[in-house]
Write an enzyme that holds these catalytic residues in place. Structure first.
Site, mmCIF file in Angstrom:
data_model
loop_
_atom_site.group_PDB
_atom_site.id
_atom_site.type_symbol
_atom_site.label_atom_id
_atom_site.label_comp_id
_atom_site.label_asym_id
_atom_site.label_seq_id
_atom_site.Cartn_x
_atom_site.Cartn_y
_atom_site.Cartn_z
ATOM 1 N N SER A 1 3.294 -1.806 10.484
ATOM 2 C CA SER A 1 4.739 -1.752 10.715
ATOM 3 C C SER A 1 5.455 -3.072 10.407
ATOM 4 O O SER A 1 6.401 -3.449 11.087
ATOM 5 C CB SER A 1 5.044 -1.291 12.146
ATOM 6 O OG SER A 1 4.528 0.017 12.356
ATOM 7 N N LYS B 1 0.144 4.216 -0.271
ATOM 8 C CA LYS B 1 -0.516 5.409 0.300
ATOM 9 C C LYS B 1 -0.280 6.608 -0.632
ATOM 10 O O LYS B 1 -0.175 6.423 -1.842
ATOM 11 C CB LYS B 1 -0.020 5.659 1.724
ATOM 12 C CG LYS B 1 -0.174 4.404 2.585
ATOM 13 C CD LYS B 1 -0.064 4.666 4.059
ATOM 14 C CE LYS B 1 -0.205 3.338 4.795
ATOM 15 N NZ LYS B 1 -0.227 3.485 6.236
ATOM 16 N N GLU C 1 -7.039 4.539 7.817
ATOM 17 C CA GLU C 1 -6.903 5.962 7.488
ATOM 18 C C GLU C 1 -8.182 6.471 6.816
ATOM 19 O O GLU C 1 -8.567 7.626 6.999
ATOM 20 C CB GLU C 1 -5.655 6.179 6.611
ATOM 21 C CG GLU C 1 -4.387 6.072 7.449
ATOM 22 C CD GLU C 1 -3.160 5.577 6.717
ATOM 23 O OE1 GLU C 1 -3.127 5.599 5.479
ATOM 24 O OE2 GLU C 1 -2.220 5.131 7.407
ATOM 25 N N GLU D 1 -5.419 -5.096 10.827
ATOM 26 C CA GLU D 1 -4.500 -3.978 10.981
ATOM 27 C C GLU D 1 -4.847 -3.190 12.244
ATOM 28 O O GLU D 1 -5.683 -2.285 12.188
ATOM 29 C CB GLU D 1 -4.586 -3.052 9.770
ATOM 30 C CG GLU D 1 -4.160 -3.691 8.470
ATOM 31 C CD GLU D 1 -3.530 -2.663 7.536
ATOM 32 O OE1 GLU D 1 -2.500 -2.973 6.937
ATOM 33 O OE2 GLU D 1 -4.059 -1.544 7.422
ATOM 34 N N GLY E 1 2.057 2.547 10.787
ATOM 35 C CA GLY E 1 2.948 3.676 10.572
ATOM 36 C C GLY E 1 3.595 4.180 11.848
ATOM 37 O O GLY E 1 4.186 5.259 11.868
ATOM 38 N N ASN F 1 0.870 -1.178 0.000
ATOM 39 C CA ASN F 1 0.000 0.000 0.000
ATOM 40 C C ASN F 1 0.913 1.236 0.000
ATOM 41 O O ASN F 1 1.468 1.592 1.032
ATOM 42 C CB ASN F 1 -0.885 -0.042 1.262
ATOM 43 C CG ASN F 1 -1.693 1.225 1.442
ATOM 44 O OD1 ASN F 1 -1.781 2.059 0.540
ATOM 45 N ND2 ASN F 1 -2.306 1.370 2.616
ATOM 46 N N HIS G 1 -9.537 0.811 4.964
ATOM 47 C CA HIS G 1 -8.267 1.074 5.655
ATOM 48 C C HIS G 1 -8.535 2.035 6.813
ATOM 49 O O HIS G 1 -9.378 2.933 6.704
ATOM 50 C CB HIS G 1 -7.260 1.684 4.671
ATOM 51 C CG HIS G 1 -5.887 1.751 5.252
ATOM 52 N ND1 HIS G 1 -5.505 2.761 6.100
ATOM 53 C CD2 HIS G 1 -4.822 0.925 5.146
ATOM 54 C CE1 HIS G 1 -4.252 2.545 6.492
ATOM 55 N NE2 HIS G 1 -3.824 1.434 5.919
HETATM 56 P P1 PGA Z 1 2.656 0.496 7.728
HETATM 57 O O1 PGA Z 1 1.213 0.619 7.065
HETATM 58 O O2 PGA Z 1 3.243 -0.803 7.208
HETATM 59 O O3 PGA Z 1 3.401 1.701 7.242
HETATM 60 O O4 PGA Z 1 2.472 0.470 9.191
HETATM 61 C C1 PGA Z 1 0.377 -0.495 6.895
HETATM 62 C C2 PGA Z 1 -0.912 -0.075 6.270
HETATM 63 O O5 PGA Z 1 -1.353 1.047 6.540
HETATM 64 O O6 PGA Z 1 -1.529 -0.812 5.485
#
Ligand code: PGA
Length: 253
Positions: free
Chosen positions: A208, A11, A96, A166, A172, A9, A94
């Site tokens: 992460s 982003k 976010e 997640e 993140g 992803n 997601h």
């Molecule tokens: P990250 O993000 O690996 O940067 O923690 C995972 C995600 O948001 O799918």
């Protein structure tokens, strides 16, 4: 048997100048052929990246879609449009999108249904916030999020969708859920899925994930793969994660 899947992803990262070498480096490496590998660039780069992936086994995915099929929805992108530019997957729900853009369970469910209706495989993200985990509500939150989707799509409709667990507090932040937590949650999600008659659903972990922790999360966390954010922007780390999933390949897809 469930095949392993590793999705990147990106982003809101990338540019034409950065995307090309990243995709080339991913395509240049062999050794991860036994897993499904998906790249999810921002919408504006989908067609470009899709062209680069043509004739490869790496698949194209989007990060979001509209719940609507067509019409006066300025700025939105439909499932049919994603299919038109070659997407096979789309990330839905997601955290976010849920927390920064106010997508509630019903909107996430409608997006999942829209994706499935057009032949896209949704990667449905489920996850609790830290306060919910601390309040002992993790299972309840995940069940509510999953049941909202299955309630709309039906069991048959949900069919090929993939679940990504997640935990919001691990995205993140550099805070990875430990293998015990991941295993407990993937097993719980499989139990809930089975109680809804969703058999064989793939459960990924995201939050992460990096080159260092992927192998143990894979083995001890008992996941079917990963949804990778930050570490998917560098070919070496993304490939190392793919390699960790590939090494757990059990000979069946
Ligand atoms: P990250 O993000 O690996 O940067 O923690 C995972 C995600 O948001 O799918």
């Amino acid at each position: 048997m469930r095949s392993k899947l590793v999705a990147g992803n990106w982003k809101m990262h990338g540019s034409r100048a950065e995307n090309a070498p990243l995709v080339e480096a991913i395509l240049a490496v062999s050794g991860i052929e036994s897993i499904e590998c998906v790249l999810c660039p921002p919408h504006v780069y989908l067609a470009d990246v899709g062209r680069m992936l043509r004739d490869s086994s790496v698949r194209l995915g989007a990060q979001n879609l509209s719940a609507e099929s067509a019409g006066a929805f300025t700025g939105e992108v439909s499932a049919a449009m994603l299919r038109d530019v070659g997407c096979q997957y789309v990330i839905v729900g997601h955290s976010e999108r849920r927390h920064l853009y106010g997508e509630d369970d019903m909107l996430v469910a409608r997006k999942c249904a829209a994706a499935l209706a057009r032949g896209l495989t949704p990667i449905l993200c489920l996850g609790e916030q830290l306060s919910e985990r601390e309040a002992g509500r993790t299972h309840e939150v995940i069940e509510r999020q999953l049941e909202a989707v299955v309630g709309l799509t039906g069991i048959e409709g949900f069919g090929r969708a993939v679940i990504a667990y997640e935990p919001v507090w691990a995205i993140g932040t550099g805070l990875t859920a430990n293998t015990e937590q991941v295993r407990e949650m993937t097993e719980h999600i499989r139990t809930v899925a089975a109680s809804l008659s969703l058999d064989g659903v793939r459960v990924l972990y995201g939050g992460s994930v990096n080159a260092e922790n992927a192998a143990s999360l894979m083995k001890e966390g008992r996941v079917d793969g990963f949804l990778v954010g930050g570490a998917s922007l560098k070919a070496e780390s993304f490939l190392a994660i793919g390699q960790a999933a590939n090494d757990c390949y059990d000979g069946k897809r």
